[in-house]
Write an enzyme that holds these catalytic residues in place. Structure first.
Site, PDB file in Angstrom:
ATOM      1  N   SER A  39      38.764  43.808  39.817  1.00  0.00           N
ATOM      2  CA  SER A  39      39.287  42.445  39.951  1.00  0.00           C
ATOM      3  C   SER A  39      40.198  42.353  41.175  1.00  0.00           C
ATOM      4  O   SER A  39      39.755  42.598  42.285  1.00  0.00           O
ATOM      5  CB  SER A  39      39.984  42.022  38.660  1.00  0.00           C
ATOM      6  N   ASP A 183      33.998  39.435  36.022  1.00  0.00           N
ATOM      7  CA  ASP A 183      35.162  40.290  36.244  1.00  0.00           C
ATOM      8  C   ASP A 183      34.950  41.707  35.688  1.00  0.00           C
ATOM      9  O   ASP A 183      34.613  41.887  34.520  1.00  0.00           O
ATOM     10  CB  ASP A 183      36.366  39.646  35.546  1.00  0.00           C
TER      11      ASP A 183
END
Length: 322
Positions: A39, A183
């Protein structure tokens, strides 16, 4: 000895990780062979591999909501001087009416990645034999995937970084190679074990959460806040699982593992990007890493007493009339 720097997910809290990395690389002179990120960590690793810390600091201390979102699902307002985050129902409805799969869109972030992680950087990283790896969650195959810069074209690598950062359903869904990606933190928030599998013998892992839970969440007021709470609960336990597995793997392989947690809760919504707060967090990260390294040095030098220990020794001596 091969060293790795691993940075967890954490949205805007990545600024804290930047401060920690700055101290470790510039002040401690640490040179890493592997850079792994999830991320927000995936956004940072290319700059860190190139030693472009000043450029990374400028990037992380100048972004805002418009820099990230092309359609922002959040509305930020001030109540009694404090920022309160709620859902922007109009923007969310617009996305749904247009047949999109998420409440918000982060196409501006994709453009930001392309501007700041250039093809020239990509070529130089590969030539320098630095392995830069980003984590993505393949929702189609239900697998965690680790994408190395050495295995990707430039355009693909930018896509994987973007996919790793997309906290769905609030940000865009990456659709690539007939699969849907989101993600990387949904499966591997802090990829310590992956660094070990790639051959790292010493790892510095920056974890953008406190080591122990320091607060209880307020009761959810609507479906969106409930969704946030559920995701936060899930990611907290994914992170703990990753760290436990990482510690076991490090112990079994004789890998030196250094963990850097945030000492305090930085924010309860890491999808809010505030330039002033992020500048503050960068400085906090630098100071924290400095204090942690100084603490390590004092452990290795038992003959050196802290000011408090000196004071206590004087008091003991006075009591004993020495």
């Amino acid at each position: 000895m091969k060293k790795a720097l691993v940075i967890s997910g954490g949205g805007s809290k990545g600024a804290f990780a930047g401060g920690v990395a700055q101290y470790l690389m510039k002040n401690e002179g640490k040179d890493y062979d592997f850079f792994l990120g999830t991320s927000t960590g995936s956004l940072m690793v290319s700059h860190l591999a190139m030693g472009m810390i000043d450029e990374l600091k400028s990037l992380y201390t100048n972004v805002n909501q418009e820099t990230i979102f092309s359609n922002n699902p959040f509305k930020i307002r001030k109540v009694a001087g404090e920022k309160v985050v709620s859902i922007n129902h109009l923007n969310t409805l617009w996305n749904i009416l247009n047949g999109r799969k998420t409440f918000g869109e982060s196409k501006n972030l994709r453009a930001l990645i392309k501007r700041n992680i250039t093809k020239e950087m990509y070529v130089k990283i590969r030539a320098a034999n630095k392995e830069v790896v980003v984590t993505v969650s393949n929702l189609t195959t239900n697998q965690i995937e680790y994408k190395s810069i050495n295995d990707c074209t430039y355009e693909d690598f930018c896509d994987w970084i973007w996919g790793s950062c997309n906290y769905v359903p609030f940000m865009s869904l990456l659709e690539k190679d007939y699969c849907q990606y989101a993600d990387g933190g949904f499966g591997s928030l802090i990829p310590i074990r992956e660094a070990i599998l790639r051959g790292a013998t010493e790892i510095d892992a920056i974890i953008l959460e406190t080591e122990v839970t320091q607060f209880n969440r307020l009761p959810s007021k609507n479906p969106f806040s409930l969704l946030f709470d559920v995701f936060d609960f899930m990611l907290t336990h994914v992170e703990r699982h990753n760290i436990t597995i990482g510690k076991l793997a490090a112990s079994n392989k004789g890998v030196k593992l250094n963990l850097y947690y945030t000492p305090t809760v930085l924010t309860t919504n890491s999808l809010v990007f505030d330039k002033n707060l992020m500048s503050k967090w960068w400085k906090s990260g630098f100071k924290y890493a400095k204090s942690k390294e100084e603490e390590k040095m004092s452990e290795f030098r038992p003959d050196v007493l802290t000011d408090q220990e000196m004071e206590d020794s004087k008091e003991d001596a006075e009591k004993l009339n020495i």
